[in-house]
Write an enzyme that holds these catalytic residues in place. Structure first.
Site, PDB file in Angstrom:
ATOM      1  N   ASP A   1       0.811  -1.212   0.000  1.00  7.41           N
ATOM      2  CA  ASP A   1       0.000   0.000   0.000  1.00  7.41           C
ATOM      3  C   ASP A   1       0.847   1.265   0.000  1.00  7.41           C
ATOM      4  OD1 ASP A   1       0.930  -0.465   2.572  1.00  7.41           O
ATOM      5  OD2 ASP A   1      -1.026  -1.016   3.362  1.00  7.41           O
TER       6      ASP A   1
ATOM      7  N   ASN B   1      -7.883  -2.837  14.173  1.00  9.83           N
ATOM      8  CA  ASN B   1      -9.269  -3.091  13.738  1.00  9.83           C
ATOM      9  C   ASN B   1      -9.362  -4.288  12.792  1.00  9.83           C
ATOM     10  OD1 ASN B   1      -8.201  -2.126  11.374  1.00  9.83           O
ATOM     11  ND2 ASN B   1      -9.527  -0.339  11.203  1.00  9.83           N
TER      12      ASN B   1
ATOM     13  N   HIS C   1      -7.449  -4.716  10.053  1.00  6.00           N
ATOM     14  CA  HIS C   1      -7.094  -4.488   8.640  1.00  6.00           C
ATOM     15  C   HIS C   1      -5.797  -5.203   8.266  1.00  6.00           C
ATOM     16  CE1 HIS C   1      -4.852  -0.416   9.536  1.00  6.00           C
ATOM     17  NE2 HIS C   1      -3.965  -1.381   9.436  1.00  6.00           N
TER      18      HIS C   1
ATOM     19  N   GLU D   1      -9.813  -1.967   5.146  1.00  3.07           N
ATOM     20  CA  GLU D   1     -10.450  -1.623   6.411  1.00  3.07           C
ATOM     21  C   GLU D   1     -11.742  -2.436   6.593  1.00  3.07           C
ATOM     22  OE1 GLU D   1      -8.706  -0.017   8.408  1.00  3.07           O
ATOM     23  OE2 GLU D   1      -8.218   2.036   7.834  1.00  3.07           O
TER      24      GLU D   1
HETATM   25  C1  F6R Z   1       1.385  -1.241   6.176  1.00  2.00           C
HETATM   26  C2  F6R Z   1       0.116  -1.969   6.266  1.00  2.00           C
HETATM   27  C3  F6R Z   1      -0.691  -1.966   7.526  1.00  2.00           C
HETATM   28  C4  F6R Z   1       0.144  -2.254   8.771  1.00  2.00           C
HETATM   29  C5  F6R Z   1      -0.738  -2.275  10.024  1.00  2.00           C
HETATM   30  C6  F6R Z   1       0.058  -2.520  11.293  1.00  2.00           C
HETATM   31  O1  F6R Z   1       1.973  -1.413   4.907  1.00  2.00           O
HETATM   32  O2  F6R Z   1      -0.287  -2.534   5.306  1.00  2.00           O
HETATM   33  O3  F6R Z   1      -1.702  -2.937   7.415  1.00  2.00           O
HETATM   34  O4  F6R Z   1       0.788  -3.486   8.627  1.00  2.00           O
HETATM   35  O5  F6R Z   1      -1.399  -1.039  10.139  1.00  2.00           O
HETATM   36  O6  F6R Z   1       0.946  -1.451  11.507  1.00  2.00           O
HETATM   37  P1  F6R Z   1       2.041  -1.494  12.671  1.00  2.00           P
HETATM   38  O7  F6R Z   1       3.013  -2.565  12.310  1.00  2.00           O
HETATM   39  O8  F6R Z   1       2.680  -0.113  12.626  1.00  2.00           O
HETATM   40  O9  F6R Z   1       1.311  -1.761  13.926  1.00  2.00           O
END
Ligand code: F6R
Length: 258
Positions: A67, A136, A138, A143
Protein backbone atom coordinates in the site's frame (compact mmCIF):
# COMPACT_ATOMS: atom_id res chain seq x y z
CA UNK A 1 -3.24 -21.02 10.00
CA UNK A 2 -0.16 -22.05 11.93
CA UNK A 3 0.63 -19.99 15.01
CA UNK A 4 4.21 -19.51 16.22
CA UNK A 5 4.83 -17.68 19.47
CA UNK A 6 8.09 -15.93 20.26
CA UNK A 7 9.14 -14.40 23.55
CA UNK A 8 9.31 -10.87 22.19
CA UNK A 9 9.49 -8.65 19.12
CA UNK A 10 13.14 -9.51 18.54
CA UNK A 11 12.31 -13.21 18.31
CA UNK A 12 9.38 -12.49 16.01
CA UNK A 13 11.66 -10.47 13.75
CA UNK A 14 14.31 -13.22 13.69
CA UNK A 15 11.75 -15.83 12.72
CA UNK A 16 10.19 -13.59 10.05
CA UNK A 17 13.62 -12.80 8.59
CA UNK A 18 14.44 -16.54 8.54
CA UNK A 19 11.28 -17.23 6.51
CA UNK A 20 12.10 -14.49 4.01
CA UNK A 21 15.74 -15.57 3.70
CA UNK A 22 14.66 -19.12 3.06
CA UNK A 23 12.66 -17.92 0.04
CA UNK A 24 15.41 -15.57 -1.20
CA UNK A 25 18.07 -18.30 -0.96
CA UNK A 26 16.01 -21.02 -2.63
CA UNK A 27 14.61 -18.84 -5.45
CA UNK A 28 16.87 -16.02 -6.64
CA UNK A 29 14.04 -14.55 -8.77
CA UNK A 30 11.39 -14.66 -6.04
CA UNK A 31 8.72 -11.99 -5.59
CA UNK A 32 8.58 -10.64 -2.02
CA UNK A 33 5.39 -8.99 -0.80
CA UNK A 34 6.27 -6.29 1.71
CA UNK A 35 4.47 -4.31 4.40
CA UNK A 36 5.46 -1.13 6.20
CA UNK A 37 4.65 0.09 9.71
CA UNK A 38 6.38 -0.55 13.01
CA UNK A 39 6.08 -4.34 13.16
CA UNK A 40 8.39 -5.40 10.27
CA UNK A 41 11.04 -2.71 10.82
CA UNK A 42 13.39 -4.98 12.77
CA UNK A 43 12.83 -7.80 10.28
CA UNK A 44 14.14 -5.52 7.52
CA UNK A 45 17.12 -4.55 9.70
CA UNK A 46 17.95 -8.23 10.14
CA UNK A 47 17.76 -8.78 6.36
CA UNK A 48 20.19 -5.89 5.93
CA UNK A 49 22.53 -7.32 8.59
CA UNK A 50 22.42 -10.70 6.84
CA UNK A 51 23.13 -9.07 3.46
CA UNK A 52 26.21 -7.34 4.88
CA UNK A 53 27.46 -10.41 6.72
CA UNK A 54 26.53 -13.25 4.37
CA UNK A 55 26.26 -11.37 1.06
CA UNK A 56 22.77 -12.75 0.36
CA UNK A 57 21.93 -11.23 -3.00
CA UNK A 58 18.68 -9.51 -4.06
CA UNK A 59 19.89 -8.80 -7.59
CA UNK A 60 17.08 -10.72 -9.26
CA UNK A 61 14.53 -10.44 -6.44
CA UNK A 62 11.37 -8.45 -7.13
CA UNK A 63 9.31 -6.71 -4.48
CA UNK A 64 5.71 -5.52 -4.36
CA UNK A 65 4.44 -3.37 -1.52
CA UNK A 66 0.96 -3.62 -0.14
CA UNK A 67 0.00 0.00 0.00
CA UNK A 68 0.83 3.70 -0.20
CA UNK A 69 -0.76 6.88 1.11
CA UNK A 70 -2.53 9.02 -1.47
CA UNK A 71 -1.29 12.57 -1.81
CA UNK A 72 2.28 12.10 -0.57
CA UNK A 73 5.07 12.41 -3.12
CA UNK A 74 7.39 9.41 -3.34
CA UNK A 75 10.19 11.24 -1.52
CA UNK A 76 7.91 12.57 1.23
CA UNK A 77 9.37 11.50 4.58
CA UNK A 78 6.22 9.58 5.53
CA UNK A 79 5.59 7.91 2.17
CA UNK A 80 5.91 4.15 2.19
CA UNK A 81 8.31 4.35 -0.75
CA UNK A 82 10.62 6.43 1.41
CA UNK A 83 10.17 4.02 4.35
CA UNK A 84 11.15 1.04 2.19
CA UNK A 85 14.11 2.89 0.73
CA UNK A 86 15.42 3.91 4.15
CA UNK A 87 14.75 0.63 6.00
CA UNK A 88 15.71 -1.87 3.32
CA UNK A 89 16.28 -1.04 -0.32
CA UNK A 90 19.18 1.39 -0.03
CA UNK A 91 21.14 -1.17 2.01
CA UNK A 92 20.82 -4.19 -0.32
CA UNK A 93 21.70 -4.91 -3.96
CA UNK A 94 18.13 -4.82 -5.30
CA UNK A 95 17.56 -3.21 -8.75
CA UNK A 96 15.28 -0.16 -8.77
CA UNK A 97 13.37 -1.62 -11.71
CA UNK A 98 12.38 -4.60 -9.56
CA UNK A 99 10.78 -2.49 -6.81
CA UNK A 100 7.02 -1.99 -7.07
CA UNK A 101 5.07 0.36 -4.80
CA UNK A 102 1.79 2.06 -5.70
CA UNK A 103 2.24 5.69 -6.69
CA UNK A 104 0.12 7.70 -4.26
CA UNK A 105 0.91 10.90 -6.14
CA UNK A 106 -0.48 9.64 -9.46
CA UNK A 107 -2.87 12.07 -11.18
CA UNK A 108 -5.40 9.35 -11.89
CA UNK A 109 -5.58 6.99 -8.91
CA UNK A 110 -7.94 4.52 -10.60
CA UNK A 111 -5.53 4.20 -13.52
CA UNK A 112 -2.69 3.71 -11.02
CA UNK A 113 -4.60 0.86 -9.35
CA UNK A 114 -5.14 -0.79 -12.74
CA UNK A 115 -1.47 -0.35 -13.60
CA UNK A 116 -0.48 -1.95 -10.29
CA UNK A 117 -2.73 -4.95 -10.89
CA UNK A 118 -1.38 -5.31 -14.41
CA UNK A 119 2.15 -5.33 -12.97
CA UNK A 120 1.23 -7.92 -10.36
CA UNK A 121 -0.27 -10.17 -13.03
CA UNK A 122 2.89 -9.83 -15.11
CA UNK A 123 5.36 -10.31 -12.25
CA UNK A 124 3.47 -13.07 -10.52
CA UNK A 125 2.06 -12.81 -7.02
CA UNK A 126 4.41 -12.96 -4.03
CA UNK A 127 6.20 -16.16 -3.10
CA UNK A 128 5.94 -14.82 0.42
CA UNK A 129 3.80 -11.91 1.64
CA UNK A 130 4.60 -10.14 4.90
CA UNK A 131 1.56 -8.63 6.62
CA UNK A 132 1.19 -6.50 9.73
CA UNK A 133 -2.14 -6.35 11.54
CA UNK A 134 -4.25 -3.28 12.23
CA UNK A 135 -5.97 -3.16 15.62
CA UNK A 136 -9.27 -3.09 13.74
CA UNK A 137 -8.25 -6.21 11.81
CA UNK A 138 -7.09 -4.49 8.64
CA UNK A 139 -4.47 -6.11 6.43
CA UNK A 140 -2.84 -3.83 3.90
CA UNK A 141 -5.28 -0.94 4.12
CA UNK A 142 -8.33 -3.14 3.68
CA UNK A 143 -10.45 -1.62 6.41
CA UNK A 144 -13.53 -3.23 8.04
CA UNK A 145 -16.30 -3.57 5.47
CA UNK A 146 -13.90 -4.10 2.55
CA UNK A 147 -15.12 -6.36 -0.21
CA UNK A 148 -12.92 -9.50 -0.17
CA UNK A 149 -13.10 -9.81 -3.97
CA UNK A 150 -11.26 -6.53 -4.61
CA UNK A 151 -7.85 -6.20 -6.20
CA UNK A 152 -5.81 -2.96 -5.91
CA UNK A 153 -8.10 -0.05 -5.07
CA UNK A 154 -8.48 3.35 -3.47
CA UNK A 155 -9.50 3.13 0.16
CA UNK A 156 -10.52 5.59 2.86
CA UNK A 157 -8.65 5.10 6.12
CA UNK A 158 -10.78 4.78 9.22
CA UNK A 159 -10.35 7.30 11.99
CA UNK A 160 -8.84 4.59 14.23
CA UNK A 161 -6.19 3.76 11.60
CA UNK A 162 -5.32 7.45 11.19
CA UNK A 163 -5.02 7.78 14.97
CA UNK A 164 -2.86 4.62 15.19
CA UNK A 165 -0.56 5.94 12.44
CA UNK A 166 -0.39 9.47 13.83
CA UNK A 167 2.70 8.38 15.78
CA UNK A 168 4.68 8.59 12.52
CA UNK A 169 3.38 12.10 11.64
CA UNK A 170 3.57 15.51 13.35
CA UNK A 171 -0.16 15.26 14.16
CA UNK A 172 -3.22 13.17 13.29
CA UNK A 173 -4.40 15.88 10.86
CA UNK A 174 -1.28 15.19 8.79
CA UNK A 175 -2.14 11.50 8.30
CA UNK A 176 -3.58 11.13 4.79
CA UNK A 177 -7.26 10.20 4.55
CA UNK A 178 -6.91 7.99 1.48
CA UNK A 179 -4.54 5.23 0.41
CA UNK A 180 -4.02 2.78 -2.42
CA UNK A 181 -3.99 -0.80 -1.23
CA UNK A 182 -3.73 -4.25 -2.72
CA UNK A 183 -7.10 -5.87 -2.12
CA UNK A 184 -7.83 -9.00 -0.12
CA UNK A 185 -8.25 -11.01 -3.34
CA UNK A 186 -4.76 -9.96 -4.44
CA UNK A 187 -3.24 -10.71 -1.03
CA UNK A 188 -4.76 -14.19 -1.04
CA UNK A 189 -2.99 -14.95 -4.35
CA UNK A 190 0.38 -15.00 -2.55
CA UNK A 191 1.88 -18.46 -2.23
CA UNK A 192 2.70 -18.04 1.44
CA UNK A 193 1.55 -15.41 3.93
CA UNK A 194 3.41 -14.33 7.05
CA UNK A 195 1.27 -12.35 9.48
CA UNK A 196 3.30 -10.55 12.15
CA UNK A 197 1.51 -9.60 15.36
CA UNK A 198 3.40 -7.79 18.09
CA UNK A 199 2.51 -6.06 21.32
CA UNK A 200 -0.35 -5.99 23.77
CA UNK A 201 -2.34 -3.49 21.72
CA UNK A 202 -2.87 -6.25 19.12
CA UNK A 203 -3.87 -8.91 21.70
CA UNK A 204 -7.61 -8.53 21.27
CA UNK A 205 -7.32 -8.54 17.46
CA UNK A 206 -5.29 -11.77 17.62
CA UNK A 207 -7.94 -13.34 19.87
CA UNK A 208 -10.62 -12.35 17.36
CA UNK A 209 -8.58 -13.79 14.47
CA UNK A 210 -8.56 -17.23 16.06
CA UNK A 211 -12.11 -17.19 17.38
CA UNK A 212 -14.33 -15.39 14.87
CA UNK A 213 -15.92 -16.54 11.65
CA UNK A 214 -14.79 -15.14 8.30
CA UNK A 215 -16.61 -11.83 7.81
CA UNK A 216 -15.94 -8.60 5.96
CA UNK A 217 -16.19 -6.42 9.08
CA UNK A 218 -12.99 -8.16 10.22
CA UNK A 219 -10.69 -8.17 7.15
CA UNK A 220 -7.89 -10.39 8.51
CA UNK A 221 -10.45 -13.19 8.94
CA UNK A 222 -10.05 -13.65 5.15
CA UNK A 223 -6.72 -15.32 5.94
CA UNK A 224 -8.74 -18.38 6.93
CA UNK A 225 -9.43 -18.79 3.20
CA UNK A 226 -5.72 -19.31 2.40
CA UNK A 227 -3.99 -22.63 2.96
CA UNK A 228 -0.47 -21.45 3.86
CA UNK A 229 -0.63 -18.73 6.50
CA UNK A 230 1.98 -18.53 9.24
CA UNK A 231 1.09 -16.22 12.13
CA UNK A 232 4.05 -15.12 14.25
CA UNK A 233 2.99 -13.50 17.51
CA UNK A 234 5.04 -12.39 20.47
CA UNK A 235 4.05 -13.10 24.07
CA UNK A 236 2.64 -9.60 24.58
CA UNK A 237 0.23 -10.12 21.68
CA UNK A 238 -0.80 -13.52 23.09
CA UNK A 239 -2.21 -12.20 26.38
CA UNK A 240 -5.90 -12.37 25.41
CA UNK A 241 -5.66 -15.58 23.38
CA UNK A 242 -4.05 -17.43 26.29
CA UNK A 243 -7.05 -16.49 28.45
CA UNK A 244 -9.51 -17.88 25.90
CA UNK A 245 -11.40 -20.83 27.40
CA UNK A 246 -10.88 -23.04 24.37
CA UNK A 247 -7.22 -22.05 24.07
CA UNK A 248 -6.15 -25.71 24.28
CA UNK A 249 -7.89 -26.43 20.99
CA UNK A 250 -5.53 -24.06 19.16
CA UNK A 251 -2.21 -25.57 18.10
CA UNK A 252 0.60 -23.28 19.13
CA UNK A 253 4.18 -23.81 18.08
CA UNK A 254 6.28 -22.26 20.83
CA UNK A 255 9.69 -21.13 19.65
CA UNK A 256 12.72 -20.59 21.81
CA UNK A 257 13.70 -17.42 20.04
CA UNK A 258 14.60 -14.56 22.38
C1 F6R B 1 1.38 -1.24 6.18
C2 F6R B 1 0.12 -1.97 6.27
C3 F6R B 1 -0.69 -1.97 7.53
C4 F6R B 1 0.14 -2.25 8.77
C5 F6R B 1 -0.74 -2.28 10.02
C6 F6R B 1 0.06 -2.52 11.29
O1 F6R B 1 1.97 -1.41 4.91
O2 F6R B 1 -0.29 -2.53 5.31
O3 F6R B 1 -1.70 -2.94 7.41
O4 F6R B 1 0.79 -3.49 8.63
O5 F6R B 1 -1.40 -1.04 10.14
O6 F6R B 1 0.95 -1.45 11.51
P1 F6R B 1 2.04 -1.49 12.67
O7 F6R B 1 3.01 -2.57 12.31
O8 F6R B 1 2.68 -0.11 12.63
O9 F6R B 1 1.31 -1.76 13.93
Amino acid sequence: MRLYVTKNHEGLSELAAAYVLDVVKTKSTAVLGLATGGTPERTYQLLVEDHIKNKTSYKHIKTVNLDEYVGLSSNHNMSYRKYMHEKLFKHIDICDANIHIPNGAAEDINEECKRYDYNLDKLGYPDIQILGLGQNGHIGFNEPGSDFSQSTHLTKLTESTRIANARFFPSVEDVPVYAITMGIASILKSKKILLLVSGQRKANTLLRLFTEEVHTQFPCSALNLHDDVVVIADEAAMIELRRFKEYDSITVEQTDRV
